[in-house]
Write an enzyme that holds these catalytic residues in place. Structure first.
Site, mmCIF file in Angstrom:
data_model
loop_
_atom_site.group_PDB
_atom_site.id
_atom_site.type_symbol
_atom_site.label_atom_id
_atom_site.label_comp_id
_atom_site.label_asym_id
_atom_site.label_seq_id
_atom_site.Cartn_x
_atom_site.Cartn_y
_atom_site.Cartn_z
ATOM 1 N N TRP A 226 30.947 41.597 47.677
ATOM 2 C CA TRP A 226 31.254 42.487 46.550
ATOM 3 C C TRP A 226 32.011 41.770 45.425
ATOM 4 O O TRP A 226 32.922 40.985 45.680
ATOM 5 C CB TRP A 226 32.133 43.639 47.071
ATOM 6 C CG TRP A 226 32.782 44.407 45.976
ATOM 7 C CD1 TRP A 226 33.980 44.149 45.365
ATOM 8 C CD2 TRP A 226 32.243 45.553 45.314
ATOM 9 N NE1 TRP A 226 34.220 45.071 44.374
ATOM 10 C CE2 TRP A 226 33.172 45.946 44.337
ATOM 11 C CE3 TRP A 226 31.061 46.293 45.459
ATOM 12 C CZ2 TRP A 226 32.971 47.051 43.498
ATOM 13 C CZ3 TRP A 226 30.861 47.396 44.629
ATOM 14 C CH2 TRP A 226 31.809 47.762 43.669
ATOM 15 N N MET A 227 31.642 42.118 44.176
ATOM 16 C CA MET A 227 32.383 41.626 43.005
ATOM 17 C C MET A 227 32.537 42.757 41.993
ATOM 18 O O MET A 227 31.583 43.500 41.761
ATOM 19 C CB MET A 227 31.600 40.470 42.370
ATOM 20 C CG MET A 227 32.179 39.990 41.039
ATOM 21 S SD MET A 227 31.274 38.563 40.350
ATOM 22 C CE MET A 227 29.853 39.395 39.628
ATOM 23 N N ASP B 110 35.547 43.396 38.416
ATOM 24 C CA ASP B 110 36.041 42.864 37.128
ATOM 25 C C ASP B 110 36.070 41.336 36.991
ATOM 26 O O ASP B 110 36.551 40.635 37.894
ATOM 27 C CB ASP B 110 37.504 43.263 36.897
ATOM 28 C CG ASP B 110 37.785 44.716 37.141
ATOM 29 O OD1 ASP B 110 36.856 45.464 37.425
ATOM 30 O OD2 ASP B 110 38.964 45.077 37.053
ATOM 31 N N GLN C 177 37.292 39.938 40.626
ATOM 32 C CA GLN C 177 37.643 40.788 41.760
ATOM 33 C C GLN C 177 36.571 40.631 42.827
ATOM 34 O O GLN C 177 35.381 40.842 42.571
ATOM 35 C CB GLN C 177 37.726 42.249 41.303
ATOM 36 C CG GLN C 177 38.941 42.542 40.455
ATOM 37 C CD GLN C 177 40.206 42.504 41.292
ATOM 38 O OE1 GLN C 177 40.521 43.441 42.010
ATOM 39 N NE2 GLN C 177 40.954 41.399 41.204
ATOM 40 N N SER D 47 43.301 42.792 39.282
ATOM 41 C CA SER D 47 42.900 42.046 38.088
ATOM 42 C C SER D 47 44.059 41.429 37.324
ATOM 43 O O SER D 47 45.204 41.883 37.432
ATOM 44 C CB SER D 47 42.108 42.962 37.156
ATOM 45 O OG SER D 47 40.841 43.182 37.724
ATOM 46 N N ASP E 116 46.711 45.064 35.681
ATOM 47 C CA ASP E 116 45.751 44.378 34.814
ATOM 48 C C ASP E 116 46.417 43.630 33.652
ATOM 49 O O ASP E 116 46.060 43.811 32.490
ATOM 50 C CB ASP E 116 44.695 45.370 34.285
ATOM 51 C CG ASP E 116 43.956 46.085 35.402
ATOM 52 O OD1 ASP E 116 44.059 45.628 36.554
ATOM 53 O OD2 ASP E 116 43.287 47.095 35.125
ATOM 54 N N GLU F 128 42.204 51.048 31.983
ATOM 55 C CA GLU F 128 42.294 49.820 32.773
ATOM 56 C C GLU F 128 41.975 48.608 31.895
ATOM 57 O O GLU F 128 41.405 48.744 30.811
ATOM 58 C CB GLU F 128 41.302 49.899 33.951
ATOM 59 C CG GLU F 128 41.600 51.085 34.870
ATOM 60 C CD GLU F 128 40.730 51.140 36.127
ATOM 61 O OE1 GLU F 128 41.270 51.364 37.201
ATOM 62 O OE2 GLU F 128 39.515 50.972 36.003
HETATM 63 C C1 FRU Z 1 38.988 48.024 37.039
HETATM 64 C C2 FRU Z 1 39.953 47.983 38.206
HETATM 65 C C3 FRU Z 1 41.287 47.416 37.774
HETATM 66 C C4 FRU Z 1 41.859 46.894 39.053
HETATM 67 C C5 FRU Z 1 40.634 46.387 39.774
HETATM 68 C C6 FRU Z 1 40.660 46.578 41.250
HETATM 69 O O1 FRU Z 1 37.662 48.042 37.420
HETATM 70 O O2 FRU Z 1 40.108 49.279 38.771
HETATM 71 O O3 FRU Z 1 42.113 48.354 37.108
HETATM 72 O O4 FRU Z 1 42.809 45.901 38.840
HETATM 73 O O5 FRU Z 1 39.528 47.101 39.235
HETATM 74 O O6 FRU Z 1 39.587 45.940 41.870
#
Ligand code: FRU
Length: 510
Positions: A21-22, A24, A40, A81, A155, A209
């Protein structure tokens, strides 16, 4: 679905991890000739979880090479993130003048036994003194918490604010719709500057986000610099679910003030978006990009159904990197988007079929067989004439029952991408059928660039004034292109279909 069946959806032009899985893009930074894309990543599986930072590198933003996981979830925290800067003058003291560190600010999400309430989010630091290959967590993390602690504070995006001579961070309190700004001289000690929020949040229940705050010259004039605040919002986007909105305004070193904000209660259509499709989220820009360019990458996904997209052994792709510019369009500053030079040059050296003109009256016409493909760049000018709708179908089946329709509606003055018959649509009820951009024509014609990759379309309209990015899941047999006009005549000019199928991800750096 079996692994073999889903390999037909492995993109050729877009980055995907080999497995798992990937979501952000994180830590977008250019250093010593290499673009770094962290992201991510779940090292353990093909759904969201165990969040860690995966890593890929590229010399041209097109050929990506997957690298070992950079920052892994551990016993006490998951790694959400964040961003990376080149600490060229070693302000953090974590490297040396000879070996300046790369410094990452990321969000720690605490686990039970960590000494924090489980679920609390705070900003932490990690650094690399070997050009991004290996990463060490700072000994005194976290470097920034809220008081009281919050489980939605995340973030961090860091940049160098040259006029003030300090590091600038923006981060969100996601459920409060606030972007918080901070400054620092050493990337470790942070001082609060201001909050950016809206007087009347039109989207209660949505999350803010992945913020980004960056300067751009308006109409290419360096004496007329504006600031752009990107806020990714989920759900409530223009196409439903997650999307990337932005504000244009001023920043005085402390406070960001948008020039104009849509009236309270207005529809998402009244706001400004980086993309009008369903699959462009968590977009952010590269730090230290060469040539003064501003390059953004978004995750080609939507939280409404991202965990259900039927690909295996990977799930998640990045959208094509894009260059951003700020232009006055229809009397207001707006972002415009272009694929990178490396992409344009790939198209330039790929086999291309050109067709000067096709005229249609209330009919559909398939393009010649030589244009069949599943990885292609299609450019054309549409003159809708008297037609109500005029456009093209990509990834079409022989009988035309399957295909992604991209068309201009002359009455509504809109561009639509319709993926309701694009292939597999059954994996989620949230997979939305149609995405629409308002696009009044300037001279009765519409120039389009359509990037078709195995599981996506990206439509750049009218010199990048609007982009629509959508995931699609057709079979490999759906490889035809056709043109159509409905309810009148339309003309299609300067059609160029380039076959990009020789592109392949994962090769070693040239
Ligand atoms: C955005 C988010 C970020 C968070 C990350 C978690 O897509 O929800 O706010 O840091 O993904 O995977």
């Amino acid at each position: 679905m079996k692994e073999l069946d889903t390999l037909q959806w492995r993109p050729a032009l877009h980055y995907t991890p080999q497995r798992n899985w990937m979501n952000d893009p994180n830590g977008l930074v250019y250093y010593k000739g290499i673009y770094h894309l962290f992201y991510q990543y779940n090292p353990e599986g093909n759904v969201w979880g165990n969040m860690s930072w995966g890593h890929a590198t590229s010399r041209n933003l097109l050929d990506w090479v997957e690298q070992p996981v950079a920052l892994a979830a551990n016993r006490t925290e998951e790694v959400f993130s964040g961003s990376i800067v080149v600490d060229a003058h070693n302000t953090s003291g974590l490297g040396s003048a000879a070996l300046p560190p790369l410094v990452a600010l990321y969000t720690s999400v605490y686990k039970p036994g960590s000494g924090h309430e489980p679920g609390v989010q705070a900003q932490s630091l990690a650094y690399s003194t070997d050009e991004g290959k290996t990463w060490r967590r700072y000994a005194h993390n976290p470097v920034l918490t809220l008081d009281p602690e919050s489980s939605h504070f995340r973030d961090p995006k860091v940049s160098w604010y040259a006029p003030g001579g300090y590091w600038l961070m923006c981060a969100v309190v996601a459920d409060a719709h606030v972007v918080k700004l901070y400054r620092s001289s050493n990337l470790i000690d942070w001082t609060f500057l201001s909050d950016f929020t809206l007087p009347d949040i039109p989207h209660h229940g949505a999350l803010w986000e992945m913020p980004d705050l960056l300067p751009l010259p308006l109409d290419g004039n360096p004496a007329n610099e504006k600031w752009v605040m990107i806020v990714n919002v989920n759900p409530w986007s223009i196409a439903g679910g997650s999307g990337a909105m932005y504000f244009v305004g001023r920043f005085d070193g402390t406070r960001f003030v948008p020039d104009d904000v849509a009236p309270a209660g207005s529809d998402p259509v009244r706001w400004q978006w980086l993309d009008h499709g369903a699959d462009y989220y968590a977009a952010g820009t590269f730090s230290n990009a060469p040539g003064g360019k501003t390059v953004a990458i978004g995750w080609m996904g939507n939280w409404d159904y991202a965990n259900d997209v039927p690909t295996t052994p990977w799930r998640g792709a990045m959208a094509l990197p894009r260059e951003l510019a700020l232009k006055t369009v229809d009397g207001r500053p707006q972002l415009v988007f272009a694929p990178t030079e490396s992409y344009a040059s790939l198209v330039g050296r790929s086999p291309t079929t050109r067709i000067a003109q096709v005229g249609l009256v209330s009919s559909t016409q398939a393009l010649p067989a030589v244009t069949r493909g599943v990885v292609q760049n299609i450019e054309l000018t549409i003159e809708p004439g008297s037609a109500h709708r005029a456009g093209l179908v990509v990834r079409s089946s022989a009988d035309g029952a399957t295909g992604t329709r991209i068309f201009y509606d002359t009455q509504a003055q809109t561009l639509t991408v319709d993926r309701s018959h694009a292939g597999d649509t059954s994996f989620s009820r949230a997979y939305s059928p149609q995405h629409i951009a308002n696009l009044p024509l300037h001279d009765g014609r519409l120039r389009l660039r359509v990037v078709v990759d195995r599981a996506s379309v990206e439509v750049f309209a009218d010199d990048g004034r609007a982009v629509v990015t959508d995931l699609i899941l057709p079979t490999l047999a759906d490889d035809r292109v056709s043109l159509f006009a409905e309810g009148g005549d339309a003309s299609f000019r300067d059609i160029a279909v380039s076959d990009l199928s020789r592109m392949r991800q994962g090769r070693a750096h040239p």
